[in-house]
Scaffold this motif. Structure first.
Motif, PDB file in Angstrom:
ATOM      1  N   CYS A 175       0.827  -1.212   0.000  1.00  0.00           N
ATOM      2  CA  CYS A 175       0.000   0.000   0.000  1.00  0.00           C
ATOM      3  C   CYS A 175       0.859   1.259   0.000  1.00  0.00           C
ATOM      4  O   CYS A 175       0.539   2.235  -0.699  1.00  0.00           O
ATOM      5  N   ASP A 187      -6.514   0.901  -0.646  1.00  0.00           N
ATOM      6  CA  ASP A 187      -7.229   0.470   0.545  1.00  0.00           C
ATOM      7  C   ASP A 187      -6.795  -0.956   0.850  1.00  0.00           C
ATOM      8  O   ASP A 187      -6.343  -1.686  -0.041  1.00  0.00           O
ATOM      9  N   ASP A 220      -8.287   7.575   0.499  1.00  0.00           N
ATOM     10  CA  ASP A 220      -8.668   6.236   0.933  1.00  0.00           C
ATOM     11  C   ASP A 220      -9.948   6.276   1.756  1.00  0.00           C
ATOM     12  O   ASP A 220     -10.542   7.337   1.962  1.00  0.00           O
ATOM     13  N   VAL A 221     -10.373   5.116   2.239  1.00  0.00           N
ATOM     14  CA  VAL A 221     -11.674   5.001   2.908  1.00  0.00           C
ATOM     15  C   VAL A 221     -11.704   5.723   4.249  1.00  0.00           C
ATOM     16  O   VAL A 221     -12.784   5.962   4.790  1.00  0.00           O
TER      17      VAL A 221
END
Length: 227
Positions: free
Chosen positions: A17, A28, A178-179
């Motif tokens: 990542c 993610d 990202d989330v």
């Protein structure tokens, strides 16, 4: 690209990542099959990196379920199971590629670029005097190259794929961050301001392209701009 990494080896997942982020992607992570399946089914990704030996629901089950659910996201299997039989099963289940562990990170990036070339419907995006190559990551305005950060590039690509249409902050957060992104921060406004400086203010003799639609979001002018 926005990429989901489904990998239960925490150190490897963090390494991948981090490398993807440094290469300009949004990554993610899920550490088990069930969480990975849920994220893949509810979030729009450009690619999924999928381990096979996952706790609970294994990688092949995740892949088969994704295809049964109608999720078309390209999947690259990344696994230590290197036998020909495993590769065939993975590809037959719907994966587009199979990368054996251990692997060189540059090879992973090359495979992602190859996937991007295969799936890109418009290899080079153009609007007026602005061009953006999403594979080579090259941007010019009026023939002059623009030096953009990874986030600025991703924002501009998102805007260029919807010329004339408003892109909301929520959409930007979904595609470029990202989330865990905090929608209460002003990070998006800061990055848009930096993008506008390079895209418009650096060319004072050219009409501005990037517009703020107060209360809604941002857009690039689709109609030919006038000075």
């Amino acid at each position: 690209m926005r990429i989901l990494v489904i990998e239960d080896e925490i150190r490897l997942a963090e390494f991948v990542c981090q490398g993807l982020t440094q290469a300009g992607h949004v990554a993610d992570r899920a550490d088990n099959g069930a969480t990975g399946l849920e994220l893949a089914a509810t979030t729009e990704y450009d690619a999924i990196l999928l381990d096979l030996m996952l706790p609970g629901q294994n990688g092949l089950e995740v892949l088969r379920n994704l295809r049964e659910f109608g999720v078309p996201t390209p999947v690259i299997i990344v696994s230590a199971l290197s036998g020909t039989g495993h590769v065939i099963k993975g590809l037959d289940a719907g994966a587009v590629d199979y990368l054996r562990k251990p692997f060189e990170f540059d090879e992973l990036l090359a495979r992602l670029r190859a996937l991007q070339r295969k799936t890109a419907t418009v290899p080079t995006l153009r609007l007026h005097d602005l061009t953006l190559d999403p594979v080579l990551r090259h941007v010019t305005r009026a023939g002059q190259p623009l030096s953009l950060t990874n986030r600025e590039f991703a924002l501009l690509e998102l805007l260029l794929r919807s010329p004339g249409r408003v892109v909301t902050k929520t959409r930007m957060a979904e595609k470029v961050w990202d989330v865990d992104f905090d929608m209460g921060s002003n990070v998006i406004e800061v990055h848009v301001s930096q993008l506008r400086r390079k895209l418009d203010r650096a060319f004072p003799d050219l009409p501005p392209l990037l517009e703020t639609v107060v209360g809604h979001g941002y857009r690039l002018r689709a109609a030919a701009p006038t000075a």
